[in-house]
Design an enzyme around this catalytic site. Structure first.
Site, PDB file in Angstrom:
ATOM      1  N   CYS A 139      27.265  71.442 -54.423  1.00 39.82           N
ATOM      2  CA  CYS A 139      27.702  70.624 -55.552  1.00 39.82           C
ATOM      3  C   CYS A 139      27.014  71.057 -56.830  1.00 39.82           C
ATOM      4  O   CYS A 139      25.795  71.254 -56.854  1.00 39.82           O
ATOM      5  CB  CYS A 139      27.413  69.146 -55.274  1.00 39.82           C
ATOM      6  SG  CYS A 139      27.885  68.050 -56.626  1.00 39.82           S
TER       7      CYS A 139
ATOM      8  N   CYS B  16      23.259  63.253 -53.129  1.00 41.42           N
ATOM      9  CA  CYS B  16      23.223  64.055 -51.887  1.00 41.42           C
ATOM     10  C   CYS B  16      21.960  64.896 -51.891  1.00 41.42           C
ATOM     11  O   CYS B  16      22.003  66.114 -52.064  1.00 41.42           O
ATOM     12  CB  CYS B  16      24.467  64.941 -51.796  1.00 41.42           C
ATOM     13  SG  CYS B  16      26.026  64.057 -51.772  1.00 41.42           S
TER      14      CYS B  16
ATOM     15  N   CYS C 138      33.060  65.284 -57.183  1.00 41.79           N
ATOM     16  CA  CYS C 138      32.180  64.667 -56.198  1.00 41.79           C
ATOM     17  C   CYS C 138      32.678  65.033 -54.811  1.00 41.79           C
ATOM     18  O   CYS C 138      33.872  64.930 -54.528  1.00 41.79           O
ATOM     19  CB  CYS C 138      32.156  63.149 -56.369  1.00 41.79           C
ATOM     20  SG  CYS C 138      31.081  62.325 -55.173  1.00 41.79           S
TER      21      CYS C 138
ATOM     22  N   GLN D 165      31.674  49.456 -43.515  1.00 50.42           N
ATOM     23  CA  GLN D 165      30.842  50.657 -43.424  1.00 50.42           C
ATOM     24  C   GLN D 165      31.493  51.796 -44.198  1.00 50.42           C
ATOM     25  O   GLN D 165      32.684  52.071 -44.047  1.00 50.42           O
ATOM     26  CB  GLN D 165      30.657  51.073 -41.961  1.00 50.42           C
ATOM     27  CG  GLN D 165      29.731  50.165 -41.178  1.00 50.42           C
ATOM     28  CD  GLN D 165      28.262  50.451 -41.436  1.00 50.42           C
ATOM     29  OE1 GLN D 165      27.904  51.305 -42.244  1.00 50.42           O
ATOM     30  NE2 GLN D 165      27.402  49.715 -40.755  1.00 50.42           N
TER      31      GLN D 165
ATOM     32  N   TYR E 206      24.254  38.776 -38.794  1.00 49.87           N
ATOM     33  CA  TYR E 206      24.575  39.572 -39.977  1.00 49.87           C
ATOM     34  C   TYR E 206      25.931  40.250 -39.765  1.00 49.87           C
ATOM     35  O   TYR E 206      26.087  41.454 -39.942  1.00 49.87           O
ATOM     36  CB  TYR E 206      23.485  40.615 -40.263  1.00 49.87           C
ATOM     37  CG  TYR E 206      22.083  40.045 -40.244  1.00 49.87           C
ATOM     38  CD1 TYR E 206      21.519  39.473 -41.387  1.00 49.87           C
ATOM     39  CD2 TYR E 206      21.322  40.060 -39.072  1.00 49.87           C
ATOM     40  CE1 TYR E 206      20.229  38.939 -41.358  1.00 49.87           C
ATOM     41  CE2 TYR E 206      20.028  39.525 -39.040  1.00 49.87           C
ATOM     42  CZ  TYR E 206      19.487  38.972 -40.186  1.00 49.87           C
ATOM     43  OH  TYR E 206      18.226  38.439 -40.158  1.00 49.87           O
TER      44      TYR E 206
ATOM     45  N   GLU F  26      26.728  35.025 -40.934  1.00 46.17           N
ATOM     46  CA  GLU F  26      26.597  35.874 -42.118  1.00 46.17           C
ATOM     47  C   GLU F  26      26.290  35.009 -43.327  1.00 46.17           C
ATOM     48  O   GLU F  26      26.753  33.867 -43.427  1.00 46.17           O
ATOM     49  CB  GLU F  26      27.899  36.657 -42.336  1.00 46.17           C
ATOM     50  CG  GLU F  26      28.067  37.339 -43.680  1.00 46.17           C
ATOM     51  CD  GLU F  26      27.024  38.404 -43.930  1.00 46.17           C
ATOM     52  OE1 GLU F  26      26.539  38.475 -45.076  1.00 46.17           O
ATOM     53  OE2 GLU F  26      26.691  39.164 -42.996  1.00 46.17           O
TER      54      GLU F  26
ATOM     55  N   ASP G 154      22.506  43.274 -36.841  1.00 42.80           N
ATOM     56  CA  ASP G 154      22.647  44.412 -37.751  1.00 42.80           C
ATOM     57  C   ASP G 154      22.199  43.975 -39.146  1.00 42.80           C
ATOM     58  O   ASP G 154      23.020  43.780 -40.049  1.00 42.80           O
ATOM     59  CB  ASP G 154      24.104  44.880 -37.763  1.00 42.80           C
ATOM     60  CG  ASP G 154      24.318  46.151 -38.570  1.00 42.80           C
ATOM     61  OD1 ASP G 154      23.316  46.740 -39.033  1.00 42.80           O
ATOM     62  OD2 ASP G 154      25.484  46.551 -38.756  1.00 42.80           O
TER      63      ASP G 154
ATOM     64  N   CYS H  32      19.643  50.139 -40.331  1.00 42.05           N
ATOM     65  CA  CYS H  32      19.759  51.245 -41.283  1.00 42.05           C
ATOM     66  C   CYS H  32      18.392  51.633 -41.826  1.00 42.05           C
ATOM     67  O   CYS H  32      18.293  52.453 -42.741  1.00 42.05           O
ATOM     68  CB  CYS H  32      20.706  50.864 -42.428  1.00 42.05           C
ATOM     69  SG  CYS H  32      20.192  49.399 -43.347  1.00 42.05           S
TER      70      CYS H  32
END
Length: 466
Positions: free
Chosen positions: A72, A81, A173, A296, A325, A346, A395, A422
């Site tokens: 890129c 990135c 991008c 996601q 969640y 949630e 999650d 995550c």
């Protein structure tokens, strides 16, 4: 070692969880951005802390075998990135290492071997959502500054890391597939040609603020234009152009935002043309995604992640499952057909509304969803009302679970907990508490975000001495 001093021939021997190369000099750690383990660099110190130094590579003395040419033109500037100068095989290796290191060092538990990380089939153009910011005073490159040319100062692109008022104008991008780039470029060109003002974040003036593009595997495309104030004539001018130029857009929307920030979760989003949602497909399930819905961002890899979660849950059909969640109920609906009942919790009320819609869309009748703060809602009274779960899937966001939630899960002593994270560091912290009652049986990292340092991790915990 002072700021401004150059360290000659510094060998990069590791990489941090934040994505920076790691070297050592005089017993002190040096973090060097945009370097790869195996590089040897001349590094100029730009920051000095008590326990470490920060630097950038002035010169690449020796190139690592794991280093590749970034694809890129904006690499190193937009910050999106950060690992594209590293081979994908190396990226996976270091993500696997970060999971192992975090879990073993921070949890203090006796852990099984970490299974090989699941790589993403797509390593570029894998995102289904991007958000671009308009600016009337874009960032100029060194080459532009040094030239005598006049430069257009409007920009539509990404924030420079840690600089809220600096926007890099993006030419191409590599994160989102067509028509994303074409939409962004033509909207900017049209606005420039017609003298439509771009937002000035410091003075909080100007018309065009933000452009959100969402794409789906079904071919649906959603575009949301955010403007600073209502000028219907100017708004119609831009929206008609977008509608005319891009007939493939299935949901065209706008939002008037007079606030000092770009968040629109608390604002009304108005439909201009098409439907007020797009549809996503995951296996034989359909998901309705509205302008405020969470989904996601790597659709294909999300399917792989959920398959791991379902495999770890090992449902036989007679279990009560709590999905903590739950977001828009993606995991809950994904496992519902294998369970007796799934209860999703949630914080965001709009997400819970989407979860109900998604169950209805797929003919799923054994789910129920509740909105509220997890630490307050998930308590003994709730469990007495809805039943003690056999399996819990959780999650949480990057911060991990609230200590009260973690302790409740330990006290509940359910058969199995599937913990999707995550952030392996906060996951490890929570596992330390859960590890007093449960054994960690399986660990499966999943790469959701190629070209970045981020990694998802799924852990299976089973009740001890059962």
């Amino acid at each position: 070692m002072k700021k401004g001093i150059t360290i000659d021939s510094l060998e990069i021997t590791g990489i941090s969880s934040e994505g920076k190369g790691v070297g050592r000099v005089d017993g002190k750690v040096v973090f060097v951005k945009e370097t790869v383990p195996g590089d040897v660099v001349n590094a100029r110190i730009v920051g000095k802390k008590k326990k470490f130094l920060e630097a950038y590579a002035e010169e690449l003395v020796k190139k690592s075998d794991e280093r590749i040419e970034p694809f890129c033109e904006h690499f190193g500037l937009c910050g999106g990135c950060k690992w594209q100068h590293m081979s994908y095989e190396a990226q996976l290796k270091y993500k696997q290492g970060h999971v192992e290191e975090n879990l073993r060092k921070l949890s203090g538990l006796d852990l099984p071997n970490v299974m090989p990380i699941l790589g993403s089939e797509k390593t570029s153009f894998y995102r289904n959502k991007l958000e671009f910011t308009f600016s009337n005073f874009r960032w100029l490159t060194k080459e532009e500054i040094q030239s005598d040319d006049e430069h257009v100062r409007t920009g539509l692109g990404f924030h420079i890391p840690k600089q809220y008022n600096k926007i890099v104008n993006i030419n191409k991008c590599h994160l989102q597939a067509d028509p994303s780039n074409d939409i962004r470029l033509k909207v900017k060109e049209f606005a420039d040609q017609h003298g439509i003002s771009f937002y000035d974040v410091k003075n909080q003036e100007g018309f065009l603020r933000n452009l959100v593009i969402r794409t789906a595997s079904t071919g649906d495309v959603m575009v949301i234009l955010q403007v600073h104030y209502r000028d219907q004539e100017m708004l119609d001018l831009v929206m008609n152009f977008i509608q005319r130029e891009f007939p493939e857009i299935t949901s065209l929307m706008y939002v008037i935002n007079e606030k000092g920030n770009d968040s629109y979760s608390d604002l009304e989003i108005e439909l201009y043309a098409g439907k007020d949602h797009i549809m996503e497909q995951m296996g034989d399930l359909k998901f309705k995604i509205g302008p405020k819905s969470f989904y996601q961002t790597n659709s294909a890899q999300a399917h792989e992640l959920y398959k791991v979660a379902a495999d770890f849950a090992d449902l036989k059909g007679d279990e009560l499952v709590y999905d903590l969640y739950t977001g828009t109920g993606t995991i809950a609906n994904f496992v519902a057909r294998s369970a007796k009942k799934v209860v999703g919790i949630e914080y965001v009320e709009d997400a819970i509304k989407d979860a109900f819609v998604n169950s209805e869309l797929n003919g799923i009748t054994n789910t129920d969803f509740y909105a509220g703060d997890m630490k307050d809602l998930l308590a003994n009274e709730f469990i007495n009302q809805h039943g003690k779960p056999d399996v819990i899937i959780t999650d949480p966001p990057r911060a991990g679970m609230h200590p009260r939630v973690t302790q409740l899960l330990a006290d509940l002593k359910v058969d199995r907990i599937v913990y999707v994270s995550c952030n392996p560091a906060t996951q490890a912290r929570d596992l330390e508490v859960l590890g007093e009652v449960y054994n960690v049986e399986k660990i499966q990292p999943v790469d959701m975000f190629p070209q970045t340092q981020h990694v998802e991790n799924v852990v299976l915990l089973k009740l001890r001495n059962k």
